[in-house]
Design a protein around this motif. Structure first.
Motif, short mmCIF file in Angstrom:
data_model
loop_
_atom_site.label_atom_id
_atom_site.label_comp_id
_atom_site.label_asym_id
_atom_site.label_seq_id
_atom_site.Cartn_x
_atom_site.Cartn_y
_atom_site.Cartn_z
N ALA A 77 -6.96 30.75 12.96
CA ALA A 77 -5.82 30.39 13.80
C ALA A 77 -4.70 29.84 12.93
N ARG A 78 -3.47 29.97 13.39
CA ARG A 78 -2.31 29.43 12.67
C ARG A 78 -2.19 27.93 12.92
N PHE A 79 -2.00 27.15 11.86
CA PHE A 79 -1.93 25.70 11.95
C PHE A 79 -0.68 25.24 11.22
N VAL A 80 0.29 24.73 11.97
CA VAL A 80 1.59 24.35 11.41
C VAL A 80 1.77 22.84 11.55
N GLU A 81 2.28 22.21 10.49
CA GLU A 81 2.61 20.79 10.52
C GLU A 81 4.13 20.63 10.44
N ALA A 82 4.64 19.69 11.24
CA ALA A 82 6.10 19.51 11.32
C ALA A 82 6.42 18.04 11.56
N ALA A 83 7.68 17.70 11.38
CA ALA A 83 8.12 16.32 11.57
C ALA A 83 9.53 16.29 12.15
N VAL A 84 9.81 15.23 12.91
CA VAL A 84 11.15 14.97 13.44
C VAL A 84 11.55 13.58 12.99
N ASP A 85 12.70 13.45 12.37
CA ASP A 85 13.17 12.17 11.85
C ASP A 85 13.86 11.37 12.95
N ALA A 86 13.10 11.08 14.00
CA ALA A 86 13.61 10.31 15.13
C ALA A 86 12.42 9.93 16.01
N PRO A 87 12.56 8.89 16.82
CA PRO A 87 11.48 8.56 17.75
C PRO A 87 11.40 9.58 18.89
N LEU A 88 10.22 9.75 19.44
CA LEU A 88 10.04 10.71 20.52
C LEU A 88 10.85 10.34 21.76
N ALA A 89 11.03 9.04 22.00
CA ALA A 89 11.76 8.59 23.19
C ALA A 89 13.16 9.18 23.25
N ARG A 90 13.73 9.53 22.09
CA ARG A 90 15.08 10.08 22.07
C ARG A 90 15.11 11.48 22.71
N SER A 91 13.97 12.17 22.74
CA SER A 91 13.91 13.53 23.28
C SER A 91 13.22 13.61 24.63
N MET A 92 12.65 12.50 25.08
CA MET A 92 11.88 12.53 26.32
C MET A 92 12.74 12.11 27.51
N PRO A 93 12.41 12.59 28.73
CA PRO A 93 11.41 13.64 28.97
C PRO A 93 11.95 15.00 28.54
N GLY A 108 10.30 37.01 15.56
CA GLY A 108 10.40 38.36 16.08
C GLY A 108 9.45 39.35 15.46
N GLY A 109 8.63 38.91 14.50
CA GLY A 109 7.69 39.81 13.84
C GLY A 109 6.36 39.88 14.57
N PRO A 110 5.47 40.75 14.10
CA PRO A 110 4.16 40.86 14.74
C PRO A 110 3.33 39.60 14.55
N VAL A 111 2.57 39.25 15.58
CA VAL A 111 1.73 38.07 15.55
C VAL A 111 0.27 38.52 15.63
N GLU A 112 -0.53 38.11 14.67
CA GLU A 112 -1.94 38.48 14.66
C GLU A 112 -2.83 37.39 15.22
N GLU A 113 -2.49 36.13 14.91
CA GLU A 113 -3.36 35.02 15.32
C GLU A 113 -3.39 34.91 16.84
N LEU A 114 -4.57 34.75 17.40
CA LEU A 114 -4.72 34.61 18.84
C LEU A 114 -4.44 33.19 19.30
N VAL A 115 -4.53 32.24 18.39
CA VAL A 115 -4.18 30.84 18.65
C VAL A 115 -3.23 30.38 17.56
N GLN A 116 -2.16 29.71 17.98
CA GLN A 116 -1.20 29.12 17.05
C GLN A 116 -0.95 27.68 17.49
N VAL A 117 -1.01 26.77 16.54
CA VAL A 117 -0.88 25.34 16.84
C VAL A 117 0.21 24.75 15.95
N GLN A 118 1.02 23.88 16.54
CA GLN A 118 1.98 23.11 15.73
C GLN A 118 1.85 21.63 16.07
#
Length: 457
Positions: free
Chosen positions: A92-108, A124-134
């Motif tokens: 499965a695809r496993f992606v790590e990411a970050a946002v330089d701000a608190p979550l409250a700024r984007s919620m809800p 827009g390209g072909p996707v092979e993985e049946l599960v993708q996580v970020q």
């Protein structure tokens, strides 16, 4: 919300205490898998701190994939040439990411294209993985998990079970109850087969190009050019009190000038689902400006696990969904009280019982659909459903039970899906017994919907 991707990798199953199984096997998709949408479904979770590190979630995912091997495979053709899940353990695809701000700024979170940043980009390209996580981390310590999975492999119930198992595996607990992975053998046609219901025009139809002698058909012209309008997704919250009043209204007498629906006198009332969906059906129909003489149809997902006899285990991994299709005259639907709409829904869903599911298995296994060139009516390319609607209820699915070690999510929602006429129902993130409805409509209809969606009539 600026999301920075820090890593992207493939996570493969981790088998504890034994050799890995063969990767040359495959599991054929059964009749329910092949008739559902050929599309990825995406959801979003938000967790308050403290949260386990990404490495723990990665290891938990690897262990969960060892139990749910099909998610680590790929779609392809089996030895007999039929669609199958290839048990390749490709991962499965496993992606790590970050946002330089608190979550409250984007919620809800608002249902908008911005939510797509919380999922792995496919460009827009072909996707092979049946599960993708970020996994997206915020400066406050909050964690947002964007989960994307292919619908042909599993329905909402099965996907919810997997997500709970991932949480258990991350906490180094047994991923139980174990999935029932017998999709290839469980649903066999009867001998002799008994096709007792009309599945042509219901689960299957003749594609437009074949209806028109193979000529290309402009779908936008067929819907009057309405696809040129903008489609917006709106979240409406029905509080516990509003739902209670709506159910009471649906179960009350329609008044001296209107006869009760045929089954109303034999029932004590209508369910939360029937009442809420009946209300939304009437409200959207009115907001669209549909009038007398125009037919409007609902497509309602029906989970067959508890409807078949004997029941299919709740832990069954795969698709176990067909649809109910209540139909009404738009003018009649809007002019009559919500009880009428709730009764139409109740009767249509009740008809999708064990006999119906078995009749479908017999028809879909007969080869008639392939011989006649029929295609599933679950068509992911249809971006406009007006004058019809489709509703998916997640009210009974255990999405809120996911726990990676820091507690259950405080927020859960479907990701952005601008498909006009679709509705998703799920429990309110407030946990107060309310219901959230995500409704996708043309911008011109949405303002009227907002104006009238809390009117109970």
């Amino acid at each position: 919300m600026k999301v920075k991707i820090t890593s992207s990798k493939i996570v493969k199953p981790a088998y504890d205490g034994g050799a890995a199984p063969s990767t040359g096997e495959s599991v054929p998709l059964n009749v329910f898998d092949r008739v559902t949408y050929d599309v990825y479904i995406a959801v979003i979770y938000a967790f308050r701190p403290p949260n386990p590190p990404n490495a723990a979630l990665e290891q938990g995912l690897a262990r969960a994939l060892a139990v749910y091997r099909e998610w680590a495979g790929r779609l392809g053709d089996g030895p007999d040439g039929r669609p199958a899940v290839l048990l390749s353990d490709a991962g499965a695809r496993f992606v790590e990411a970050a946002v330089d701000a608190p979550l409250a700024r984007s919620m809800p979170f608002k249902p908008s294209p911005e939510l797509l940043r919380l999922h792995p980009s496919i460009d827009g390209g072909p996707v092979e993985e049946l599960v993708q996580v970020q996994l997206t981390r915020f400066t406050c310590g909050s964690l947002v998990v964007g989960f994307t999975a292919h619908h042909r492999v599993a329905d909402g119930q099965a996907t919810g079970n997997f997500l709970v198992a991932w949480g258990l595996a991350t906490r180094r607990l047994p991923a139980g109850p174990l999935p029932v992975c017998d999709r290839a053998t469980r649903f066999q046609p009867r001998d002799p087969p008994r096709v007792e219901f009309p599945h042509r025009g219901t689960e299957y139809h003749l594609p437009a190009a074949k209806r028109h002698g193979g000529e290309d058909v402009d779908e936008e012209e067929e819907i009057g050019g309405a696809a040129h309008d903008k489609i917006k997704v709106h979240k409406v919250l029905f509080t516990k009190e509003f739902v209670a009043r709506l159910k009471a209204r649906a179960s009350s007498s329609p008044g001296p000038d209107l006869p009760p629906p045929p089954t109303a006198q034999q029932r004590r009332g209508y369910s939360t689902f029937e009442s809420v969906v009946g209300h939304l059906w009437r409200t959207v129909t009115a907001a669209r400006g549909l009038g007398a003489g125009e037919a409007t149809k609902l497509r309602i997902s029906v989970n067959g696990r508890s409807r078949m006899r004997p029941p299919v285990p709740r832990e069954y991994f795969g698709n176990m969904v067909l649809w109910a299709f209540p139909v009404a005259d738009a003018g009649d639907l809007v002019s009559r009280p919500v009880q009428h709409a709730a009764d139409l829904i109740h009767r249509a869903v009740s008809r999708v019982d064990d006999a119906y599911f078995r009749s479908f298995v017999d028809f879909a296994s007969s080869g008639a659909a392939e011989a006649e060139g029929l295609a599933p009516t679950a068509d992911e390319s249809q971006v406009v459903l007006c004058p019809d609607l489709e509703v998916d209820s997640w009210l009974g699915i255990n999405f809120y039970d996911v726990d990676f070690g820091g507690g259950c999510p405080f927020y859960f929602m479907p990701s952005y899906l601008p498909m006009e006429g679709t509705m998703f129902l799920l429990p309110s993130f407030l946990g107060d017994g309310g219901i959230e409805a995500y409704v996708s409509l043309f911008e011109g209809h949405l303002e009227e919907f907002k104006r009238i969606c809390y009117n109970i009539a």
